[in-house]
Design an enzyme around this catalytic site. Sequence first.
Site, short mmCIF file in Angstrom:
data_model
loop_
_atom_site.label_atom_id
_atom_site.label_comp_id
_atom_site.label_asym_id
_atom_site.label_seq_id
_atom_site.Cartn_x
_atom_site.Cartn_y
_atom_site.Cartn_z
N ASP A 83 9.60 6.09 9.87
CA ASP A 83 9.83 6.66 8.54
C ASP A 83 11.30 6.99 8.33
O ASP A 83 11.90 7.73 9.11
CB ASP A 83 8.99 7.93 8.36
N HIS A 142 7.88 4.54 5.49
CA HIS A 142 7.04 5.43 4.69
C HIS A 142 6.09 4.66 3.76
O HIS A 142 6.53 3.85 2.93
CB HIS A 142 7.93 6.36 3.87
N MET A 152 5.24 10.75 -4.81
CA MET A 152 6.39 10.84 -5.71
C MET A 152 6.72 9.47 -6.29
O MET A 152 6.77 8.47 -5.58
CB MET A 152 7.60 11.37 -4.93
N SER A 154 1.73 10.66 0.71
CA SER A 154 3.01 11.37 0.66
C SER A 154 2.81 12.77 0.09
O SER A 154 1.93 13.50 0.55
CB SER A 154 4.04 10.55 -0.13
N GLN A 155 3.55 13.17 -0.97
CA GLN A 155 3.42 14.55 -1.45
C GLN A 155 2.02 14.86 -1.99
O GLN A 155 1.61 16.03 -2.03
CB GLN A 155 4.46 14.86 -2.52
#
Length: 312
Positions: A239, A295, A31, A109-110
Amino acid sequence: MAAIRSCVTLLIVVLCLCNAAQLPVVLWHGMGDSCCFPFSMGKIQKRIEDYYNGTISVHSVRIGNGNIEDVANSYMKNANDQIDIACEQLVNTEAIIKSGGAFNAIGFSQGSQFLRAVVQRCSNNDTRPNAAGIKLQVNNLISIGGQHRGVFGLPRCIGANVTLCEYARRMLDYGAYLGFVQDHLAQSNYWNDPLDQETYLKKCTFLPDINNEKSIKKPSYKENLTKLNKLVLVQFMQDTMVQPRESQWFGTYKLGQDKEVVNMVDTDLYKEDWIGLKKLNEDHRIDFLECPGDHLRFTEEWFKTNIMHYLK
């Protein structure tokens, strides 16, 4: 005898050449990022290419016509639409065509759950071969900070566009499962509300599908995921962005509250093997890696030591 020796020699040469070949690598950013920023995905791409002395071709997924559009789409384009675009893009990528459709994949991530959807939906799918009949087959899928059981909370977000980040946060607070939010906010497509699972299963358009959580299961999802050589799951141990953090290892909140987390092996998704995680784990084909820090805060040395060898 001479003819036999010649055939054996030729076979050895062919086998050596095949073993020496390096599969291409596909990257998918997270993202607020883009495929090609020199300080993020572009840097990682160069490090992989340099590490393997140019013997590996790296393709970074871009959704849109440029970096700005790619960043915007990472927020504002429905995940299912992004998967469709990526499948079409990859099956027509020259290096993947040359490898017969095989490649290694790294999601950030995503981008991790999006690439998993590519594995489950696009592998050996007769509707998506290219003109040459090439179909996609992922060898190793490496998930770095992916949210495979979704998120419930967006305390902060990183990315190149702070305005879009704040827009995403407001829309999730407003109503993650409203139709127009699902259509135009990627993060809503993996918003997993443990306080309202009925609405999640009914209205969330992406995550319940790829996790085979609906009453009617799709056998092809399990079949395709269990064809992986390795599923590598990286969790960032401090995270502060992904809630719950254990989603990176297929953990999720216990239903009815948002404090206690159920680990992967104790979920119905695993115990009933809806997508093949139990099969992969029992075959020792899931690697659970820890990365210290917040993260996506990893060092080049950590990436080199822990990730590079999966690309051989």
